[in-house]
Scaffold this motif. Structure first.
Motif, PDB file in Angstrom:
ATOM      1  N   ASP A 285       0.847  -1.198   0.000  1.00 14.69           N
ATOM      2  CA  ASP A 285       0.000   0.000   0.000  1.00 14.69           C
ATOM      3  C   ASP A 285       0.878   1.242   0.000  1.00 14.69           C
ATOM      4  O   ASP A 285       1.817   1.332   0.784  1.00 14.69           O
ATOM      5  N   GLY A 289      -2.184   4.494  -3.824  1.00 16.50           N
ATOM      6  CA  GLY A 289      -2.639   3.204  -4.333  1.00 16.50           C
ATOM      7  C   GLY A 289      -1.594   2.116  -4.149  1.00 16.50           C
ATOM      8  O   GLY A 289      -0.525   2.348  -3.603  1.00 16.50           O
ATOM      9  N   LYS A 290      -1.945   0.896  -4.645  1.00 12.84           N
ATOM     10  CA  LYS A 290      -1.032  -0.226  -4.456  1.00 12.84           C
ATOM     11  C   LYS A 290       0.089  -0.191  -5.487  1.00 12.84           C
ATOM     12  O   LYS A 290      -0.099   0.284  -6.603  1.00 12.84           O
TER      13      LYS A 290
END
Ligand SMILES: [Zn+2]
Length: 372
Positions: A285, A289-290
């Motif tokens: 994370d 965002g990822k």
């Protein structure tokens, strides 16, 4: 013998403009008359600090003072009686605050500048909790605020004590000479107006409570403890006064996985022995965002991967911090029989004996790199 201006502010001769301002701000808060009612020595220090600031904040006056000392300004008859040709009374001191405290007077006092003093409504303070993601991206918050507003139907007339100016002038003799002080008119509280009629349900100033939703744009990059100001969204003032400000204290919520350090973020990644040997791919994370991270085979514990620009943007809009991923090889605390045999066998293998390559950086070198 007059006290040295640098000593008064507690700074050295080489102080920068920012340091002068900061030092004065500190003194002004410490000795502010509102904070030290009736304390003559505090008032004296407050004025001395203002006098010192008046000179040291002005490049021309500072240069003259540095060269000639107090003599540069002699002949005016003391403080308040023509200092530097301009004269300086409490009003002037308070009007300096516009530039020191970012406009709008001091804690619900008087608004600086202008000829007529206008009363200012009191400031309201609220805390706003923000997640790290909100801080990284900026956010718009709608906040319910209870504030006092002018009630329709309230009527005013001009105050006869001060003729509507809102202030009364007093001449006092001090050790610094004759000094003119202007203070708020007590009959009208400095507003210059007296309430003629006020509707039911209002307070003595003709104000009533209201609840309002205020929309606040919080810029990206704020920090815990910072204060934002929404001008004019505090309590309103009676008559022709101006509304106070809404002061928003930023509270940063802790993130489950990311630690903030300035504009950089840190993430602790744990991998197993075998992932360290074989390489791995992980999704983590970030505040935007990822992100998938590839761990090279043969990675050493303690390695730091730097993801440029994945940190917090700087508040002034220039640049972004980085996300630093710390690789930790996780060691199990217990082993079963089979696992024990496996590792015992490997421990005899020459290939697993630590053999740091020359040029491989130590922990301290890596930390040094991180901050350079
Ligand atoms: Zn008055």
């Amino acid at each position: 013998m007059k006290e040295d201006f640098y000593d008064i502010l507690g700074i050295s001769k080489g102080a920068t403009a920012a340091e002068v301002k900061k030092a004065y701000r500190k003194k002004a808060i410490e000795y502010h008359p509102d904070k030290n009612p009736g304390d003559k020595s505090a008032e004296e220090k407050f004025k001395k600090a203002a006098e010192a600031y008046e000179v040291l904040s002005d490049p021309d006056k500072k240069a003259r003072y540095d060269q000639f000392g107090h003599q540069a300004f002699e002949g005016g008859g003391g403080f308040g009686g023509g200092f530097g040709g301009g004269g300086m009374n409490m009003d002037d001191i308070f009007s300096q605050f516009g530039d020191i405290f970012g406009g709008g007077g001091f804690g619900g006092g008087f608004s600086g500048g202008g000829r007529q003093r206008r009363t200012k409504g009191s400031n309201l303070r609220i805390r706003v909790k923000l997640t790290l993601e909100e801080i990284a991206n900026g956010v718009e918050k709608k906040i319910k605020v209870k504030r006092k507003i002018q009630a329709p139907g309230t009527t005013y007339s001009t105050c006869s004590t001060c003729n509507g100016t809102g202030q009364v002038t007093r001449i006092t003799n001090t050790i610094l000479g004759r000094m003119q002080t202007a203070s708020a008119c007590s009959a009208c509280g400095g507003s210059g107006q007296i309430i003629d009629h006020r509707p039911a349900g209002t307070d003595a100033q003709g104000l009533k409570a209201s609840e309002e939703t205020v929309s606040i744009t919080i810029p990206a990059g704020v920090e815990d403890g910072m204060q934002l100001k929404v001008a004019g969204k505090g309590n309103e003032a009676p008559g022709n006064g101006i509304a106070g400000d809404l002061l928003i204290a930023i509270e940063e919520q802790e993130h489950a996985e990311l630690q903030r350090e300035g504009n950089n973020l840190h993430y602790d990644m744990y991998i197993s022995f075998s992932e360290a040997a074989l390489g791995a791919s992980r999704e983590i994370d970030t505040v935007s965002g990822k992100v998938r991270i590839k761990i090279e085979e043969g990675v050493q514990s303690g390695k730091i991967l730097r993801l440029r620009g994945k940190g917090i943007p700087s508040l002034n809009g220039y640049g972004k911090g980085d996300l630093l991923v710390h690789v930790n090889v996780w060691t199990p605390k217990t082993l079963n029989k089979e696992q024990r045999e496996f590792f015992e066998k490997m421990s005899k293998d020459e290939h697993f004996r630590p053999n740091p390559e020359t040029g491989e950086k130590s922990f301290f070198e890596k930390v040094k790199d991180m901050f350079s």
